[in-house]
Design a protein around this motif. Structure first.
Motif, PDB file in Angstrom:
ATOM      1  N   ILE A  92      25.666 -54.189 -59.869  1.00 47.46           N
ATOM      2  CA  ILE A  92      27.121 -54.234 -60.086  1.00 47.46           C
ATOM      3  C   ILE A  92      27.784 -52.989 -59.492  1.00 47.46           C
ATOM      4  N   LEU A  93      27.167 -51.817 -59.710  1.00 44.12           N
ATOM      5  CA  LEU A  93      27.748 -50.586 -59.154  1.00 44.12           C
ATOM      6  C   LEU A  93      27.813 -50.663 -57.626  1.00 44.12           C
ATOM      7  N   ALA A  94      26.771 -51.207 -57.018  1.00 46.53           N
ATOM      8  CA  ALA A  94      26.734 -51.321 -55.550  1.00 46.53           C
ATOM      9  C   ALA A  94      27.825 -52.288 -55.071  1.00 46.53           C
ATOM     10  N   LEU A  95      27.983 -53.396 -55.788  1.00 44.81           N
ATOM     11  CA  LEU A  95      29.028 -54.366 -55.415  1.00 44.81           C
ATOM     12  C   LEU A  95      30.416 -53.740 -55.528  1.00 44.81           C
ATOM     13  N   ARG A  96      30.624 -52.962 -56.586  1.00 46.30           N
ATOM     14  CA  ARG A  96      31.936 -52.298 -56.757  1.00 46.30           C
ATOM     15  C   ARG A  96      32.177 -51.317 -55.632  1.00 46.30           C
ATOM     16  N   ALA A  97      31.125 -50.583 -55.263  1.00 47.84           N
ATOM     17  CA  ALA A  97      31.281 -49.546 -54.247  1.00 47.84           C
ATOM     18  C   ALA A  97      31.596 -50.148 -52.879  1.00 47.84           C
ATOM     19  N   SER A  98      31.017 -51.310 -52.580  1.00 50.92           N
ATOM     20  CA  SER A  98      31.256 -51.866 -51.248  1.00 50.92           C
ATOM     21  C   SER A  98      32.384 -52.899 -51.215  1.00 50.92           C
ATOM     22  N   ASN A  99      32.969 -53.200 -52.363  1.00 50.69           N
ATOM     23  CA  ASN A  99      34.106 -54.139 -52.410  1.00 50.69           C
ATOM     24  C   ASN A  99      35.170 -53.559 -53.339  1.00 50.69           C
ATOM     25  N   LEU A 100      35.855 -52.536 -52.895  1.00 52.17           N
ATOM     26  CA  LEU A 100      36.777 -51.834 -53.798  1.00 52.17           C
ATOM     27  C   LEU A 100      37.779 -52.784 -54.445  1.00 52.17           C
ATOM     28  N   GLY A 101      37.947 -52.628 -55.768  1.00 55.24           N
ATOM     29  CA  GLY A 101      38.878 -53.481 -56.493  1.00 55.24           C
ATOM     30  C   GLY A 101      38.252 -54.791 -56.959  1.00 55.24           C
ATOM     31  N   LYS A 102      36.995 -55.005 -56.597  1.00 50.76           N
ATOM     32  CA  LYS A 102      36.319 -56.220 -57.059  1.00 50.76           C
ATOM     33  C   LYS A 102      35.126 -55.867 -57.952  1.00 50.76           C
ATOM     34  N   TYR A 103      34.683 -56.841 -58.708  1.00 51.17           N
ATOM     35  CA  TYR A 103      33.508 -56.724 -59.574  1.00 51.17           C
ATOM     36  C   TYR A 103      33.683 -55.683 -60.682  1.00 51.17           C
ATOM     37  N   ASP A 104      34.945 -55.332 -60.983  1.00 51.24           N
ATOM     38  CA  ASP A 104      35.190 -54.395 -62.081  1.00 51.24           C
ATOM     39  C   ASP A 104      35.157 -55.089 -63.433  1.00 51.24           C
ATOM     40  N   ASN A 105      35.145 -56.420 -63.405  1.00 51.06           N
ATOM     41  CA  ASN A 105      35.241 -57.191 -64.650  1.00 51.06           C
ATOM     42  C   ASN A 105      33.895 -57.664 -65.185  1.00 51.06           C
ATOM     43  N   ILE A 106      32.779 -57.279 -64.529  1.00 51.47           N
ATOM     44  CA  ILE A 106      31.469 -57.720 -65.024  1.00 51.47           C
ATOM     45  C   ILE A 106      30.614 -56.533 -65.443  1.00 51.47           C
ATOM     46  N   SER A 107      29.782 -56.763 -66.460  1.00 50.72           N
ATOM     47  CA  SER A 107      28.873 -55.710 -66.910  1.00 50.72           C
ATOM     48  C   SER A 107      27.689 -56.348 -67.629  1.00 50.72           C
ATOM     49  N   ILE A 108      26.759 -55.488 -68.022  1.00 55.57           N
ATOM     50  CA  ILE A 108      25.554 -55.992 -68.687  1.00 55.57           C
ATOM     51  C   ILE A 108      25.186 -55.056 -69.816  1.00 55.57           C
ATOM     52  N   VAL A 109      24.583 -55.602 -70.846  1.00 62.85           N
ATOM     53  CA  VAL A 109      24.083 -54.766 -71.931  1.00 62.85           C
ATOM     54  C   VAL A 109      22.664 -55.208 -72.247  1.00 62.85           C
ATOM     55  N   ARG A 110      21.808 -54.205 -72.530  1.00 62.27           N
ATOM     56  CA  ARG A 110      20.457 -54.538 -72.951  1.00 62.27           C
ATOM     57  C   ARG A 110      20.477 -54.765 -74.454  1.00 62.27           C
ATOM     58  N   THR A 111      20.131 -55.963 -74.843  1.00 66.74           N
ATOM     59  CA  THR A 111      20.111 -56.245 -76.274  1.00 66.74           C
ATOM     60  C   THR A 111      19.308 -57.502 -76.552  1.00 66.74           C
TER      61      THR A 111
END
Ligand code: SAM
Length: 227
Positions: free
Chosen positions: A83-102
């Motif tokens: 996700i961090l890589a996607l955000r870095a290479s597509n500024l303004g995109k992929y800011d709405n997704i995340s993951i949690v270990r649980t």
């Protein structure tokens, strides 16, 4: 075991600024999920694996916050990096997704409030074939009570598997549960999310490559008169 990852004691304790920094800039009274006006997580991908569905949904619903829940540490770390890589290479995109270990079978109510979620996904979950292991399945009558609690009325639960017996099991649990109702076929065909269930997920792609069959059950959270 579970002791290796922190569990929020209630949904108010979920630090959204860590997950969605663009939506909750640092310093602005942190990202605790207490503010009634703040955006909330609306979609949960339970047992998200490598995160393909989240990536696919992110651009389809660019203003919706969504989270993957994954038990395996390494897989969770991989998805974070992805996700961090996607955000870095597509500024303004992929800011709405995340993951949690649980462990989603234990902690769903720690993350979400009553009626918070509009979509929940259970895609290609582990089958646990043996009868004595059925209680480990991520869909069961008891767990559906929990999912119904955190879902809003009208919300949709998506399930898919390549294991026929598990597909029947998930469908029959949903059919028996008073707070879920099957969505008519015509409506399912119109839902752009349905296509992603097998095309966007890593497991779905594997099944498609091998020419395997899939079994899906897609149900709506309904209300009871008494509610
Ligand atoms: N949904 C993904 C897909 O379709 O590509 C992954 C499917 S994979 C077969 C099942 C995933 O569920 C695994 O990554 C596993 O670690 C995760 N999982 C199993 N039990 C879980 C639990 N109790 N809580 C969270 N994740 C779990």
């Amino acid at each position: 075991s579970d002791s290796h990852f922190p569990i929020p004691i209630s949904p108010d304790e979920v630090d959204l600024s860590q997950h969605y920094p663009r939506y909750f800039p640092a310093g602005e009274d942190e990202g605790r999920d207490g503010d009634a006006m703040a955006p909330r997580i609306r979609f949960a991908d339970v047992g998200c694996g490598f995160g393909g569905l989240l990536v696919g949904l992110s651009t389809l619903f660019p203003d919706t916050l969504m989270i993957g829940m994954e038990l395996r540490d390494k897989v969770t770390e991989y998805v974070k990096e992805r996700i961090l890589a996607l955000r870095a290479s597509n500024l303004g995109k992929y800011d709405n997704i995340s993951i949690v270990r649980t462990n989603s079978m234990k902690y769903i109510p720690n993350y979400f409030r009553k009626a918070q979620l509009s979509k929940m996904f259970f895609l290609f979950p582990d089958p646990h074939f043996k009868e004595k292991n059925h209680r480990r399945r991520v869909i069961s009558m008891t767990l559906l009570d929990e999912y119904a609690y955190v879902m809003e009325v009208g919300g949709i639960i998506y399930t898919i598997t390549d294991v026929e017996e598990l597909g029947e099991w998930m469908r029959s649990c949903l059919e028996k549960h008073p707070l879920f109702e099957a969505i008519p076929e015509e409506e399912i065909k119109e839902d752009p999310v349905v296509k992603l269930l097998s095309t966007a997920t890593e497991e779905g792609q594997k099944v498609a490559r091998n020419g395997g069959q899939t079994f899906q059950a897609i149900f709506r959270r309904i209300s009871l008169q008494e509610e």
